[in-house]
Design a protein around this motif. Structure first.
Motif, mmCIF file in Angstrom:
data_model
loop_
_atom_site.group_PDB
_atom_site.id
_atom_site.type_symbol
_atom_site.label_atom_id
_atom_site.label_comp_id
_atom_site.label_asym_id
_atom_site.label_seq_id
_atom_site.Cartn_x
_atom_site.Cartn_y
_atom_site.Cartn_z
ATOM 1 N N THR A 1 -7.432 -31.841 -43.079
ATOM 2 C CA THR A 1 -7.047 -32.564 -44.292
ATOM 3 C C THR A 1 -6.170 -31.694 -45.183
ATOM 4 O OG1 THR A 1 -9.088 -33.866 -44.187
ATOM 5 C CG2 THR A 1 -7.938 -33.791 -46.306
ATOM 6 N N PHE A 2 -6.564 -30.448 -45.377
ATOM 7 C CA PHE A 2 -5.753 -29.548 -46.197
ATOM 8 C C PHE A 2 -4.412 -29.239 -45.535
ATOM 9 C CE2 PHE A 2 -9.881 -27.928 -48.167
ATOM 10 C CZ PHE A 2 -9.674 -28.612 -49.352
ATOM 11 N N ALA A 3 -4.429 -28.991 -44.225
ATOM 12 C CA ALA A 3 -3.179 -28.690 -43.521
ATOM 13 C C ALA A 3 -2.214 -29.869 -43.611
ATOM 14 C CB ALA A 3 -3.475 -28.343 -42.068
ATOM 15 N N HIS A 4 -2.752 -31.067 -43.459
ATOM 16 C CA HIS A 4 -1.930 -32.273 -43.556
ATOM 17 C C HIS A 4 -1.344 -32.404 -44.955
ATOM 18 C CE1 HIS A 4 -1.129 -36.644 -43.846
ATOM 19 N NE2 HIS A 4 -0.883 -36.559 -42.551
ATOM 20 N N ALA A 5 -2.156 -32.156 -45.977
ATOM 21 C CA ALA A 5 -1.688 -32.267 -47.366
ATOM 22 C C ALA A 5 -0.606 -31.237 -47.674
ATOM 23 C CB ALA A 5 -2.863 -32.112 -48.322
ATOM 24 N N LEU A 6 -0.756 -30.029 -47.142
ATOM 25 C CA LEU A 6 0.270 -29.006 -47.356
ATOM 26 C C LEU A 6 1.581 -29.417 -46.695
ATOM 27 C CD1 LEU A 6 -1.866 -25.782 -46.838
ATOM 28 C CD2 LEU A 6 -0.724 -26.473 -48.964
ATOM 29 N N ARG A 7 1.481 -30.001 -45.505
ATOM 30 C CA ARG A 7 2.692 -30.397 -44.785
ATOM 31 C C ARG A 7 3.429 -31.505 -45.527
ATOM 32 N NH1 ARG A 7 0.446 -31.780 -40.142
ATOM 33 N NH2 ARG A 7 0.281 -29.583 -39.614
ATOM 34 N N HIS A 8 2.682 -32.382 -46.183
ATOM 35 C CA HIS A 8 3.290 -33.534 -46.859
ATOM 36 C C HIS A 8 3.383 -33.355 -48.368
ATOM 37 C CE1 HIS A 8 3.425 -36.112 -43.277
ATOM 38 N NE2 HIS A 8 2.287 -35.534 -42.938
ATOM 39 N N ASP A 9 2.958 -32.195 -48.869
ATOM 40 C CA ASP A 9 2.974 -31.925 -50.311
ATOM 41 C C ASP A 9 2.255 -33.026 -51.076
ATOM 42 O OD1 ASP A 9 3.555 -30.367 -52.532
ATOM 43 O OD2 ASP A 9 5.454 -31.374 -52.924
ATOM 44 N N THR A 10 1.069 -33.396 -50.588
ATOM 45 C CA THR A 10 0.280 -34.460 -51.200
ATOM 46 C C THR A 10 -0.230 -34.028 -52.568
ATOM 47 O OG1 THR A 10 -0.422 -35.114 -48.982
ATOM 48 C CG2 THR A 10 -1.654 -36.035 -50.823
ATOM 49 N N ALA A 11 -0.129 -34.918 -53.544
ATOM 50 C CA ALA A 11 -0.449 -34.567 -54.925
ATOM 51 C C ALA A 11 -1.919 -34.240 -55.123
ATOM 52 C CB ALA A 11 -0.039 -35.711 -55.851
ATOM 53 N N VAL A 12 -2.803 -34.947 -54.414
ATOM 54 C CA VAL A 12 -4.237 -34.719 -54.574
ATOM 55 C C VAL A 12 -4.931 -34.930 -53.241
ATOM 56 C CG1 VAL A 12 -4.582 -37.119 -55.316
ATOM 57 C CG2 VAL A 12 -6.338 -35.413 -55.811
ATOM 58 N N VAL A 13 -5.877 -34.045 -52.933
ATOM 59 C CA VAL A 13 -6.755 -34.223 -51.787
ATOM 60 C C VAL A 13 -8.140 -34.555 -52.323
ATOM 61 C CG1 VAL A 13 -7.998 -33.002 -49.958
ATOM 62 C CG2 VAL A 13 -5.525 -32.802 -50.120
ATOM 63 N N LEU A 14 -8.658 -35.699 -51.910
ATOM 64 C CA LEU A 14 -9.987 -36.143 -52.321
ATOM 65 C C LEU A 14 -10.924 -36.044 -51.126
ATOM 66 C CD1 LEU A 14 -12.059 -37.492 -54.184
ATOM 67 C CD2 LEU A 14 -11.018 -39.706 -53.610
ATOM 68 N N ILE A 15 -11.920 -35.184 -51.247
ATOM 69 C CA ILE A 15 -12.923 -35.009 -50.204
ATOM 70 C C ILE A 15 -14.273 -35.387 -50.795
ATOM 71 C CG2 ILE A 15 -14.127 -33.347 -48.735
ATOM 72 C CD1 ILE A 15 -11.479 -31.850 -48.487
ATOM 73 N N GLU A 16 -14.981 -36.255 -50.096
ATOM 74 C CA GLU A 16 -16.253 -36.749 -50.623
ATOM 75 C C GLU A 16 -17.411 -36.424 -49.685
ATOM 76 O OE1 GLU A 16 -16.529 -40.159 -52.979
ATOM 77 O OE2 GLU A 16 -14.433 -40.747 -52.744
ATOM 78 N N ALA A 17 -18.547 -36.161 -50.297
ATOM 79 C CA ALA A 17 -19.809 -35.999 -49.575
ATOM 80 C C ALA A 17 -20.684 -37.193 -49.888
ATOM 81 C CB ALA A 17 -20.504 -34.708 -50.000
#
Length: 427
Positions: free
Chosen positions: A33-49
């Motif tokens: 998820t983080f690697a994908h966000a870095l590649r696409h310069d995603t504004a926010v990564v939301l990870i839920e438990a």
């Protein structure tokens, strides 16, 4: 959480934009998820438990909310992902994990859990009191669900002591799909009616204000409804926009609130795009990403069988199946087949109950050995193409190496691509 509120605000202003919520505690899924966000310069990564994964008793991951935050942030740091772009959420926070107890006992434990999530820095809180406890009627009256949600909101508000700009945002809703997908075959699926969606919002709004939670209501960003998407063990119910026209239109005039769509796993890219366009602006994915993880691990296991001598193999797939059959607690009430049919469900069910077993020590050891073997015996491209064509394409494109972790991350990224394309269609 300003990052998420800003995206919701942009959506309410007419922009086709959304947020992907990744519900997983698996380190490789989070890394992907983080690697994908870095590649696409995603504004926010939301990870839920979820409340079953992470709670004050440890959940099935063994982690409390503060532990989960340290765990996720550790992966982010290793990948140099900016923490200011990370949002943590709590999914299905309510009495679900203690539903076998009387309601008052279960709710008391849920209050502790919600407070722990907030104190640990989780900023998106899904208040889910839709389940019946031991002494409750089934189904629960909607008024009681909303009263309990307001009670948990009060516990969350009391636990927060930071900058008001960072105060938690909330998700409500009474028509909440079963966590992890349906346990039964799906023959029909009833959509939430527009009238029911608006009545739920009105009821919660009134109860929040009566409880002195007007400022918290201003931070309710979404309500969970059934838009006509679901999956069971072997089938997917696809989103049909024409069936949800009335429901989609109902949320448009409601200030600062969008729909949150659960069980979007396995929807097509086009369906995900249609969901965001139709104001289901928060898309939850959980089993879909761990299913991609399992696909990659089985592909690597197949490559190992072709390239590593029999006495040296990790045989991850065999080890996992053995452990699942030895410890059936996480799948017994969901899978009812026998023999070969049961083996198919254990491995390939879309509900992906195998995800509960990845932390098993024997499986962890087999996975580590598999990775070591494939680093010593680097997979040839033809075998990669045969067993992991998605990862093969990433290697050929130069976005992945032949390291087994990279190959798994590439497989998961293909699932995340569809969500990113839906949430940011113009990027």
């Amino acid at each position: 959480m300003q990052l998420i509120r800003n995206i919701v605000a942009r959506h309410k202003q007419g922009e086709t934009i959304g947020v992907t919520s990744v519900c997983s505690a698996h380190p490789l899924v989070i890394e992907a998820t983080f690697a994908h966000a870095l590649r696409h310069d995603t504004a926010v990564v939301l990870i839920e438990a979820t409340s079953n994964q992470v709670n004050q008793d440890g959940g099935y991951t063994g982690m409390r909310p503060a532990d989960f935050r340290v765990f996720v942030e550790g992966i982010a740091d290793r990948l140099s992902f900016p923490l200011e772009r990370l949002a943590l959420g709590g999914d299905h926070l309510g009495p679900n994990a203690w539903a076998s107890l009387p309601a008052e006992n279960a709710m008391a434990k849920a209050e502790v859990m919600v407070a722990d999530y907030v104190r640990a820095g989780f900023t998106k809180i899904h208040l889910d009191c839709s389940m019946s406890c031991a002494d409750d009627p089934t189904p629960l009256p909607e008024t009681l669900i909303a009263e309990r949600a307001a009670r948990l909101c009060r516990a969350a508000e009391n636990a927060f002591g930071g900058d008001p700009a960072d105060a938690p945002v909330y998700v409500i809703g009474t028509e909440v799909p079963v966590p992890g997908g349906a346990a039964e075959d799906l023959d029909t699926l009833a959509l939430t009616t527009p009238e029911a969606a608006l009545a739920t919002l009105d009821m919660h709004r009134s109860l929040f204000i009566e409880s002195g939670l007007a400022s918290a209501w201003d931070r309710v960003i979404a309500t969970v409804v059934q838009p006509g998407v679901e999956f069971d063990h072997m089938k997917v119910v696809d989103y049909r926009p024409e069936a949800a026209v009335g429901l989609s239109a109902a949320i448009v005039p409601v200030d600062h609130v969008v729909f949150e769509a659960h069980s979007t796993d396995y929807q097509t890219a086009a369906a995900l795009q249609a969901l965001v366009r139709d104001h289901f602006a928060i898309l939850k994915v959980g089993p879909g990403v761990t299913f991609a993880l399992r696909e990659a691990l089985w592909g690597l296991d197949a490559i190992e069988r072709e390239t590593v001598a029999s006495g040296e193999r990790a045989t991850l797939r065999d080890v996992a199946m053995t452990r699942m059959k030895a410890e059936p607690g996480n799948w017994r009430k969901y899978y009812h087949e026998t023999g070969t049919a049961l083996d198919l469900q254990l491995q390939y069910s879309l509900s992906d109950r195998i995800r509960y077993y990845w932390p098993d020590p024997a499986i962890v050891a087999a996975q580590a050995k598999l990775f070591d073997n494939l680093r010593a015996h680097v997979p040839p491209l033809p075998l990669l193409s045969q067993y992991l064509p998605v990862a093969y394409a990433a290697v050929r494109a130069g976005t992945a190496t032949l390291d087994p972790v990279d190959l798994i991350v590439a497989q998961i990224a293909a699932t995340l691509d569809a969500y990113h394309g839906a949430c940011f269609p113009n990027v």
